[in-house]
Scaffold this active site. Structure first.
Site, PDB file in Angstrom:
ATOM      1  N   LYS A  65      12.576   2.734 -43.631  1.00 43.85           N
ATOM      2  CA  LYS A  65      11.909   3.130 -44.871  1.00 43.85           C
ATOM      3  C   LYS A  65      12.442   4.485 -45.300  1.00 43.85           C
ATOM      4  O   LYS A  65      12.313   5.476 -44.573  1.00 43.85           O
ATOM      5  CB  LYS A  65      10.392   3.183 -44.679  1.00 43.85           C
ATOM      6  CG  LYS A  65       9.664   3.676 -45.928  1.00 43.85           C
ATOM      7  CD  LYS A  65       8.161   3.553 -45.857  1.00 43.85           C
ATOM      8  CE  LYS A  65       7.523   4.174 -47.096  1.00 43.85           C
ATOM      9  NZ  LYS A  65       6.071   4.055 -47.105  1.00 43.85           N
TER      10      LYS A  65
ATOM     11  N   LYS B 152      13.196  -0.870 -46.849  1.00 44.70           N
ATOM     12  CA  LYS B 152      12.535  -0.468 -48.084  1.00 44.70           C
ATOM     13  C   LYS B 152      13.097   0.858 -48.581  1.00 44.70           C
ATOM     14  O   LYS B 152      13.226   1.775 -47.780  1.00 44.70           O
ATOM     15  CB  LYS B 152      11.041  -0.323 -47.799  1.00 44.70           C
ATOM     16  CG  LYS B 152      10.222   0.182 -48.954  1.00 44.70           C
ATOM     17  CD  LYS B 152       8.805   0.399 -48.553  1.00 44.70           C
ATOM     18  CE  LYS B 152       8.092   1.057 -49.719  1.00 44.70           C
ATOM     19  NZ  LYS B 152       6.986   1.837 -49.338  1.00 44.70           N
TER      20      LYS B 152
HETATM   21  C1  PBG Z   1       2.500   4.136 -48.353  1.00 44.37           C
HETATM   22  C2  PBG Z   1       3.386   3.217 -49.100  1.00 44.37           C
HETATM   23  C3  PBG Z   1       4.242   3.506 -50.166  1.00 44.37           C
HETATM   24  C4  PBG Z   1       4.800   2.300 -50.570  1.00 44.37           C
HETATM   25  C5  PBG Z   1       4.306   1.314 -49.720  1.00 44.37           C
HETATM   26  N1  PBG Z   1       3.443   1.898 -48.811  1.00 44.37           N
HETATM   27  C6  PBG Z   1       4.511   4.802 -50.863  1.00 44.37           C
HETATM   28  C7  PBG Z   1       5.171   5.887 -50.153  1.00 44.37           C
HETATM   29  O1  PBG Z   1       5.563   5.772 -49.003  1.00 44.37           O
HETATM   30  O2  PBG Z   1       5.287   6.942 -50.762  1.00 44.37           O
HETATM   31  C8  PBG Z   1       5.745   2.108 -51.715  1.00 44.37           C
HETATM   32  C9  PBG Z   1       5.668   0.801 -52.423  1.00 44.37           C
HETATM   33  C10 PBG Z   1       6.309   0.759 -53.778  1.00 44.37           C
HETATM   34  O3  PBG Z   1       6.878   1.751 -54.278  1.00 44.37           O
HETATM   35  O4  PBG Z   1       6.233  -0.301 -54.382  1.00 44.37           O
HETATM   36  N2  PBG Z   1       3.138   4.937 -47.422  1.00 44.37           N
HETATM   37 ZN    ZN Z   2       1.837   6.647 -46.685  1.00 50.14          ZN
END
Ligand code: PBG
Ligand code: ZN
Length: 330
Positions: free
Chosen positions: A196, A249
């Site tokens: 991520k 992701k």
């Molecule tokens: C929470 C989370 C996020 C997303 C999924 N879970 C945001 C982040 O990490 O800032 C992003 C999902 C998206 O942008 O569609 N940590």
């Molecule tokens: Zn988060």
């Protein structure tokens, strides 16, 4: 050579032969639809930077699930907007928290529908970071692990099918696995947000989930976009700690990572087609600059081709509708 033996165009002559030799298949069963749940009754607030996506109150969920079922989309991933936030994100592991209530509502309505929950602190903390802070504002790793484990167990108690930790703390998959096992939830799988990245593509999501960090950014826990090798190491750690499904992701800017993760580990691999990717398509489509259906189906098919078994996407419902129409089923 002017006339090669192999003439690829022979197999492109008509729709029948094209479909016969097609490599990557896109099917609604591979899609997971994200839902944002908030307190209240009869609430359906459209998210401005994500046209067509809504923050919903719990009473709206049964109709939503019926629609997804009808379209052949088998699963949702839930994100919660709590009624109150504090420094330690208490509502994240409140048995009567918004996500816990949403799980119960869906499972009461349709026990066979597959419910996944995002496990993180950022939607529940008043500072918007994905964990617990020390006095200097640094996210404390091991203290946060305890909170995440509690959150995952409370989702399991509410009846969730699978949990998906998105926080990027070191060791969280192991901590959650251990907690689930010791509380009697050894059969609840973990889909780990493994590779991520600290990404600008999450912008619209932070409106959707009201989870923007109040200061700084997430670069001290999410990954540097420049790093692919590290994405493999992160994935290896999650697998070692007990992840059942691994995730990359965002999706589009990281397709090389998806392919490498799939080839290296052969694990069920998910790609998260994130909010910013969705927003760009919607914005261009609204202006008539692109053909939305064509671009969405092309993108999702390309993610399957890149190695994604599962795709988390805000386009899930539209894609399922278009696929059904194209196959003559609707
Ligand atoms: C929470 C989370 C996020 C997303 C999924 N879970 C945001 C982040 O990490 O800032 C992003 C999902 C998206 O942008 O569609 N940590
Ligand atoms: Zn988060």
């Amino acid at each position: 050579m002017r006339f090669p033996q192999y003439r690829p165009r022979r197999l492109r002559a008509n729709a029948t032969i094209r479909s016969m030799v097609r490599e990557a298949a896109l099917d609604p069963v591979d899609l997971i639809y994200p839902l944002f749940v908030k307190p209240g009754k009869g609430v359906r607030d459209e998210i401005p930077s994500m046209p067509g996506q809504f923050q919903l109150s719990v009473d709206q969920l049964p109709a939503e699930i019926d629609e997804l079922r009808g379209l052949g989309v088998p699963a949702v991933i839930l994100f919660g907007l709590p009624s109150s936030k504090d420094a330690v994100g208490s509502e994240a592991y409140d048995p009567d928290g918004i996500v816990q209530r949403a799980i119960r509502a869906i499972k009461t309505h349709d026990p066979g529908f597959y419910v996944i929950t995002d496990v993180c602190m950022c939607e529940y903390t008043d500072h918007g970071h994905c964990g617990i802070l020390d006095d200097s504002g640094y996210v404390l790793n091991d203290v946060t692990l305890e909170m995440l484990a509690k959150e995952a167990v409370s989702h399991a108690e509410a009846g969730v099918d699978m949990v998906a930790p998105s926080d990027m703390m070191d060791g969280r998959v192991g901590a959650i696995r251990e907690a689930l096992d010791s509380e009697g939830y050894a059969d609840v799988p973990i889909m780990a947000y493994s590779a991520k990245y600290a990404s600008g593509y999450y912008g619209p999501f932070r409106d959707a989930a009201d989870s923007a960090p109040a200061f700084g950014d997430r670069s001290q826990y999410q990954m540097d976009p420049a790093n692919a090798e590290e994405g493999l190491r992160e994935t290896a750690l999650d697998i070692e700690e007990g992840a059942d499904i691994v995730m990359v992701k965002p999706a589009l800017a990281y397709m090389d990572v998806i392919r490498r993760v799939k080839d290296e580990f052969g694990y069920p691999t998910a790609a998260y087609n994130v909010s910013g990717e969705y927003a760009m398509v919607k914005a261009a489509a609204e202006r008539g600059w692109i053909d939305e259906k064509r671009i969405v189906l092309e993108t999702l098919t390309a993610l399957r081709r890149a190695g994604a078994d599962l795709i988390l996407t805000y386009h899930a419902k539209d894609a399922a509708r278009w696929l059904a129409a194209d196959s003559g089923k609707a």
